[in-house]
Each structure stands twice: as C-alpha cells, then as structure tokens.
Design a protein around this motif. Structure first.
Motif, short mmCIF file in Angstrom:
data_model
loop_
_atom_site.label_atom_id
_atom_site.label_comp_id
_atom_site.label_asym_id
_atom_site.label_seq_id
_atom_site.Cartn_x
_atom_site.Cartn_y
_atom_site.Cartn_z
N SER A 156 49.10 47.13 46.58
CA SER A 156 49.98 48.28 46.76
C SER A 156 50.55 48.69 45.41
CB SER A 156 51.14 47.93 47.71
OG SER A 156 52.20 48.84 47.61
N THR A 157 50.36 49.94 45.02
CA THR A 157 50.80 50.39 43.69
C THR A 157 52.31 50.22 43.54
OG1 THR A 157 48.99 51.99 43.57
CG2 THR A 157 50.85 52.32 42.09
N LEU A 198 47.86 40.76 36.12
CA LEU A 198 47.79 41.73 37.19
C LEU A 198 46.37 41.65 37.72
CD1 LEU A 198 49.15 45.39 37.00
CD2 LEU A 198 47.11 44.78 38.28
N MET A 199 46.23 41.29 39.01
CA MET A 199 44.92 40.97 39.55
C MET A 199 44.60 41.78 40.80
SD MET A 199 45.22 36.81 39.42
CE MET A 199 43.51 36.53 39.92
N LYS A 200 43.31 41.90 41.09
CA LYS A 200 42.88 42.47 42.35
C LYS A 200 43.34 41.56 43.49
CE LYS A 200 38.80 44.92 40.63
NZ LYS A 200 37.33 45.06 40.71
N GLY A 201 43.73 42.17 44.61
CA GLY A 201 44.23 41.40 45.73
C GLY A 201 43.24 40.36 46.22
N MET A 224 53.14 46.58 43.27
CA MET A 224 52.61 46.10 42.00
C MET A 224 53.54 46.43 40.85
SD MET A 224 49.16 47.40 40.03
CE MET A 224 49.95 48.98 39.61
N VAL A 225 53.99 47.68 40.78
CA VAL A 225 54.89 48.11 39.70
C VAL A 225 56.20 47.34 39.76
CG1 VAL A 225 56.22 50.04 38.77
CG2 VAL A 225 53.84 50.40 39.48
N ARG A 226 56.76 47.20 40.97
CA ARG A 226 58.04 46.50 41.12
C ARG A 226 57.93 45.04 40.68
NH1 ARG A 226 59.65 43.19 44.85
NH2 ARG A 226 58.01 43.80 46.32
N MET A 227 56.88 44.35 41.15
CA MET A 227 56.72 42.94 40.80
C MET A 227 56.41 42.75 39.32
SD MET A 227 54.61 41.36 44.05
CE MET A 227 54.61 39.74 43.29
#
Length: 262
Positions: free
Chosen positions: A152-153, A127-130, A156-159
């Motif tokens: 996008s939170t 999980l990385m910064k954009g 991010m959660v979905r992916m």
C-alpha cells in the motif's frame, strides 16, 4: 608422421573437453554459493522468529537490521574467496557514521543489489515488494528488521518515514523493478522523493556498475554467466529534500542516466 590435421583435431577436442569440464565445475560452485546463501537466509529467519518473541519496537529493528547486515557481509567474503564474484562496495562504509535518517537510492541491475548494499550498512532497512516480505526465506528476518512493504503506497510512505525518524537508512530502488539491462534504467517513481520530503532527510544516491547480466531481468538462476561476476557500488550525488518531489525525482533520474552512460 601423422597428418597435421589429425593433431589439430585432437587438440580442439581436448580443448572442448576441458572447456566443458570447467563449465560444469563453475556451475556447480555457483550453485554451492547460492545454496549457502539460502542456508544463511533460512538460518537467520529461524533465529529472527525466536527473537521476535522477546524484542519489540526500535530495539528489535536495530538488532534485525544489524543481523542481516553482518550475515550478508560474511556471505560476500565467502563469495569473494571463491573467485566467482567480485563485489566492491566499501565506499558505502562512510555512511555508517552519518547521523540521523538517510534515504539511499540505487539503480537495480540485479537481484544481488540489496544484499550488497545492506551488507555495508548495519542501520540499513529495505523497502521491499510485499511478496518478498512474506517469503519463507526472508519473512521473519524482514519483519524483525522492520523492512517496509510496498503493498500500500500510503502505508509504505508512513512506515518509511517512521523508520527514517528512528535514524534508519532506507535502501530503495526508484525504478521499482530490476533495470532492463546493465547501464540502463527504468523511469523513477516519485514516491522516493516524497518519502524524503515527508521525513525531511536527504537522498544519497549509490551507482551500481556491472557488465554482468547475472540475475538481471530475465536471467535464469541456474544459467552460468561469464566469470568472474563483478559488481561495484560507489557513492553518487546527494539530493536534499524539496517541496517539489516531482522535480527531485526527475533530477535524480537524469543524474543516474548520465552516470551510467559514462
């Protein structure tokens, strides 16, 4: 007979010259290692850009994650051989055979942490910064591996949940940024516990221990730290997903604070 003070002065001057020369050589060797890391990252990025033309979906992500993992593992072998860096993360190897998805949560003392962890985990996805996902040294490789952006939170959660359902091992840093100093941490984000809850997978903690400030918060890339630079990653407590993500987050943060205070 020469005065004793003259001999002492010459000895001190010789020691200063020797110390200065050693510092220059160590800094030069450190820059060689960093340059080599950049070459490896850029080289894999070019390969990944080509592979993206032929690979899609879960297959692309498996190849992308494994390519990054083995590339960094080779880099750490070179770094250890140099004597400047001592990385001990072998305890993570047992996680390779853990079936299904797994969230791997670690503290974040330096920029090297993600590289150290994914090098041991061929299924590791970050999980990385954009901004890092769009970095020219990392972008194509991160895209092929299916690394998750935190722009996008909700996305991010979905992916992240999708990667976990595919059997990926999601490497996350609950602090969201580098720790303020070795042995200390920032407050944790509850989004990590929320991801584990939605995916119904456990959170395996990894405690990273170091006395080195190298590439920590506020440490310039070109500044030579005390050497050798030593990092050790060990497996910590495993937290099961729960309905109360806030409580899991609080318990996990308390656990890290206790472990790092030892």
């Amino acid at each position: 007979m020469k005065p004793l003070s003259v001999d002492v002065q010459r000895t001190l001057e010789a020691q200063e010259r020797s110390s200065w020369l050693a510092s220059v050589l160590l800094r030069a060797w450190l820059f060689v290692l960093l340059f080599w890391l950049g070459v490896l990252s850029l080289g894999w990025n070019l390969i990944a850009a080509v592979l993206r033309l032929f690979l899609r979906g879960a297959t692309a992500r498996r190849v992308g994650c494994a390519g990054i993992s083995y590339g960094y593992r080779w880099y750490w072998a070179c770094a250890r051989a140099s004597g400047l860096l001592r990385i001990d993360a072998h305890s993570l190897d047992v996680l390779r055979d853990v079936p299904g998805g797994l969230v791997i949560a670690a503290n974040h003392p330096s920029l090297l942490d993600a590289l150290m962890i994914v090098a041991r985990l061929p299924r590791g996805t970050c999980l990385m910064k954009g901004a890092l996902v769009r970095n020219p040294f990392l972008g194509a490789g991160a895209s092929l591996a299916g690394y998750v952006s935190n722009d996008s939170t909700r996305t991010m959660v979905r992916m992240a949940v999708e990667r976990l359902h595919e059997g990926g091992q999601l490497v996350v840093f609950p602090e969201g940024t580098r720790s303020p100093a070795p042995g200390r941490i920032h407050p944790f984000s509850r989004s990590i516990a929320l991801i584990a809850q939605r995916a119904q997978v456990p959170i395996q903690t990894v405690v990273i221990e170091t006395d080195s400030p190298y590439l920590g918060k506020g440490w310039p890339l070109w500044k030579l730290p005390p050497v050798p630079i030593v990092f050790r990653a060990r497996l910590g407590q495993r937290f099961e997903p729960a309905a109360d993500a806030e409580q899991v987050c609080a318990e996990m943060e308390a656990y890290f604070r206790k472990e790092l205070a030892r």
